[in-house]
Design a protein around this motif. Structure first.
Motif, PDB file in Angstrom:
ATOM      1  N   ILE A   1       0.852  -1.190   0.000  1.00 17.86           N
ATOM      2  CA  ILE A   1       0.000   0.000   0.000  1.00 17.86           C
ATOM      3  C   ILE A   1       0.887   1.239   0.000  1.00 17.86           C
ATOM      4  N   TYR A   2       0.795   2.026  -1.030  1.00 18.97           N
ATOM      5  CA  TYR A   2       1.589   3.223  -1.169  1.00 18.97           C
ATOM      6  C   TYR A   2       0.857   4.429  -0.593  1.00 18.97           C
TER       7      TYR A   2
ATOM      8  N   CYS B   1      -2.255   7.361  -7.742  1.00 17.86           N
ATOM      9  CA  CYS B   1      -3.439   7.739  -8.492  1.00 17.86           C
ATOM     10  C   CYS B   1      -4.035   6.442  -9.021  1.00 17.86           C
ATOM     11  N   MET B   2      -5.329   6.263  -8.821  1.00 11.43           N
ATOM     12  CA  MET B   2      -5.991   5.043  -9.269  1.00 11.43           C
ATOM     13  C   MET B   2      -7.237   5.406 -10.044  1.00 11.43           C
ATOM     14  N   GLY B   3      -7.725   4.461 -10.811  1.00 13.74           N
ATOM     15  CA  GLY B   3      -8.939   4.787 -11.519  1.00 13.74           C
ATOM     16  C   GLY B   3      -9.473   3.683 -12.390  1.00 13.74           C
ATOM     17  N   TRP B   4     -10.471   4.054 -13.147  1.00 13.51           N
ATOM     18  CA  TRP B   4     -11.155   3.155 -14.049  1.00 13.51           C
ATOM     19  C   TRP B   4     -10.954   3.615 -15.484  1.00 13.51           C
ATOM     20  N   PHE B   5     -10.652   2.642 -16.320  1.00  6.50           N
ATOM     21  CA  PHE B   5     -10.454   2.882 -17.738  1.00  6.50           C
ATOM     22  C   PHE B   5     -11.338   1.906 -18.492  1.00  6.50           C
ATOM     23  N   ARG B   6     -11.664   2.229 -19.714  1.00  5.18           N
ATOM     24  CA  ARG B   6     -12.510   1.325 -20.485  1.00  5.18           C
ATOM     25  C   ARG B   6     -12.055   1.259 -21.934  1.00  5.18           C
TER      26      ARG B   6
ATOM     27  N   ILE C   1      -8.945   8.868  -9.103  1.00  5.54           N
ATOM     28  CA  ILE C   1      -8.856   9.477  -7.780  1.00  5.54           C
ATOM     29  C   ILE C   1      -7.408   9.368  -7.325  1.00  5.54           C
ATOM     30  N   ASP C   2      -6.905  10.425  -6.716  1.00  4.40           N
ATOM     31  CA  ASP C   2      -5.521  10.360  -6.246  1.00  4.40           C
ATOM     32  C   ASP C   2      -5.461  10.308  -4.724  1.00  4.40           C
ATOM     33  N   SER C   3      -4.257  10.209  -4.196  1.00  2.00           N
ATOM     34  CA  SER C   3      -4.102  10.012  -2.760  1.00  2.00           C
ATOM     35  C   SER C   3      -4.531  11.235  -1.955  1.00  2.00           C
TER      36      SER C   3
ATOM     37  N   SER D   1      -1.331   3.835 -10.392  1.00  2.00           N
ATOM     38  CA  SER D   1       0.005   4.389 -10.571  1.00  2.00           C
ATOM     39  C   SER D   1       0.498   4.773  -9.189  1.00  2.00           C
ATOM     40  N   VAL D   2       1.625   4.198  -8.777  1.00  2.00           N
ATOM     41  CA  VAL D   2       2.031   4.312  -7.387  1.00  2.00           C
ATOM     42  C   VAL D   2       3.405   4.951  -7.267  1.00  2.00           C
TER      43      VAL D   2
END
Length: 132
Positions: free
Chosen positions: A28-29, A33-38, A51-53, A98-99
């Protein structure tokens, strides 16, 4: 190493709702930044919501007002609530992370100081099909 497992995909009629979940495990960083792509058949992959940290969220123009990204830190899970679904929302949906320091959310994507981030980790994806 970060592991991402999506769930919640399926088929619904236009106007319906779905909630996608992304279970996050591994290291766990504190900055990410994490998210959803399609990606729809024959189309390029696109950012949907991130959403980012710092808690900043961002959305692609095509989903603003209909999709909501949120996280439950206690459950290490990222969610995408999708309402008022349209046939054009049909696609494979992927969770990605992305961490590293300096990552931030904007226009439905994640960015680093050099530009759009390619993302470090990806889930296998879930299929969302919206019928008219």
């Amino acid at each position: 190493q970060v592991y991402l497992v999506e769930s919640g995909g399926g088929s619904v009629q236009s106007g319906g709702s779905l909630r996608l979940s992304c279970a996050v495990s591994g290291y766990i960083y504190t900055s990410y930044c994490m998210g959803w792509f399609r990606q729809a058949p024959g189309k390029e992959r696109e950012g949907v919501a991130t959403i980012d940290s710092d808690g900043t969220t961002s959305y692609a123009d095509s989903v603003k007002g209909r999709f909501t990204i949120f996280r439950d830190n206690a459950k290490n899970t990222l969610y995408l609530q999708m309402n008022s679904l349209k046939p054009e929302d049909s696609a494979m949906y992927y969770c990605a992370a992305s961490v590293a320091w300096g990552r931030y959310a904007s226009d439905g994507n994640c960015y680093n100081p050099e530009g759009r981030d390619p993302m470090d980790y990806w889930g296998k994806g879930v299929l969302v099909t919206i019928s008219s």
